[in-house]
Design an enzyme around this catalytic site. Sequence first.
Site, mmCIF file in Angstrom:
data_model
loop_
_atom_site.group_PDB
_atom_site.id
_atom_site.type_symbol
_atom_site.label_atom_id
_atom_site.label_comp_id
_atom_site.label_asym_id
_atom_site.label_seq_id
_atom_site.Cartn_x
_atom_site.Cartn_y
_atom_site.Cartn_z
ATOM 1 N N GLU A 35 -3.950 1.942 -7.394
ATOM 2 C CA GLU A 35 -4.286 3.080 -6.530
ATOM 3 C C GLU A 35 -3.351 4.249 -6.826
ATOM 4 O O GLU A 35 -2.267 4.340 -6.243
ATOM 5 C CB GLU A 35 -4.126 2.693 -5.056
ATOM 6 C CG GLU A 35 -5.052 1.599 -4.603
ATOM 7 C CD GLU A 35 -5.347 1.709 -3.109
ATOM 8 O OE1 GLU A 35 -6.521 1.763 -2.754
ATOM 9 O OE2 GLU A 35 -4.397 1.768 -2.320
ATOM 10 N N HIS A 92 0.852 -1.193 0.000
ATOM 11 C CA HIS A 92 0.000 0.000 0.000
ATOM 12 C C HIS A 92 0.889 1.244 0.000
ATOM 13 O O HIS A 92 1.949 1.269 0.631
ATOM 14 C CB HIS A 92 -0.915 -0.015 1.231
ATOM 15 C CG HIS A 92 -1.985 1.024 1.150
ATOM 16 N ND1 HIS A 92 -1.747 2.350 1.450
ATOM 17 C CD2 HIS A 92 -3.279 0.939 0.767
ATOM 18 C CE1 HIS A 92 -2.861 3.029 1.249
ATOM 19 N NE2 HIS A 92 -3.804 2.209 0.842
HETATM 20 P P1 PGA Z 1 -9.502 6.124 0.301
HETATM 21 O O1 PGA Z 1 -8.291 5.092 0.454
HETATM 22 O O2 PGA Z 1 -10.684 5.319 -0.185
HETATM 23 O O3 PGA Z 1 -9.712 6.670 1.682
HETATM 24 O O4 PGA Z 1 -9.052 7.144 -0.697
HETATM 25 C C1 PGA Z 1 -8.086 4.061 -0.441
HETATM 26 C C2 PGA Z 1 -6.835 3.305 -0.049
HETATM 27 O O5 PGA Z 1 -5.845 3.934 0.313
HETATM 28 O O6 PGA Z 1 -6.825 2.053 -0.084
#
Ligand code: PGA
Length: 247
Positions: free
Chosen positions: A161, A91
């Site tokens: 992401e 992540h």
């Molecule tokens: P968010 O985070 O939905 O709060 O933008 C997504 C993530 O970091 O997995």
Amino acid sequence: MLIVANWKAYVETTEKAKRLYRTAQRLAANKKNEIVLAPPAPYLGYLAIGNRSKVKFAAQDVSVVEGGAATGELTAHAVRNVGGTYAVIGHSERRARGETDVEVSQKVKHACGAGLIPILCVGENERDAEARYLNHLRAQLKAVFDMLTPKERLHIVIAYEPIWAIGKSASEAISPRDLTEMILYLRKILGEYVSAKQVPAVCILYGGSVEPGNIRALADATGIDGFLIGRATTEPVSFTALVKAIS
Ligand code: PGA
């Protein structure tokens, strides 16, 4: 669709964890979606070990070490043994704390070895006109896929992401059009590691400012298989609204 609720450090009481778990159980009753909760480690153990529902559990991270004299580490085997099914790995909030591609690939290997399904997060910091961010994504995937066996390559979930879209308001999430392009690009790269026939079977999620107001548009016609969602899954009302919007 696969909905992974990344609670990050938003949940700090047993009461709140139990409330969100009950919400998730209700949402998981609809067979169209698989609901995965990624709670902070204490609540992962607390909830997953007695879980008899359709809800699945993920760790938010696993350690590079596999066990032994390693104070403070969360090993993939321990996660598996309390009832975890998945592990979020790489992540951006872990990478921002110094996690390298080499460590990410080791963690993915450990997760596979322990019988967990890794959810590998990749994503660019920002977009540049020369499209160098595409090379960045390619390198993040290569670091991991080079280390995996052909079988492991098919048992990994990719979470795209883009860092510029995480944790902001929905207006800053990616557009459905750009997401469609990115999914195509990611599948093109995956084609270098698995056969053309297997490429569509690799599960790709999107994460970054997914909210009840934009999830439907992001789900429609972008070729996405699900979402990794943070903030909006940490309140029962918005969590429910998210899942209802795509059910
Ligand atoms: P968010 O985070 O939905 O709060 O933008 C997504 C993530 O970091 O997995």
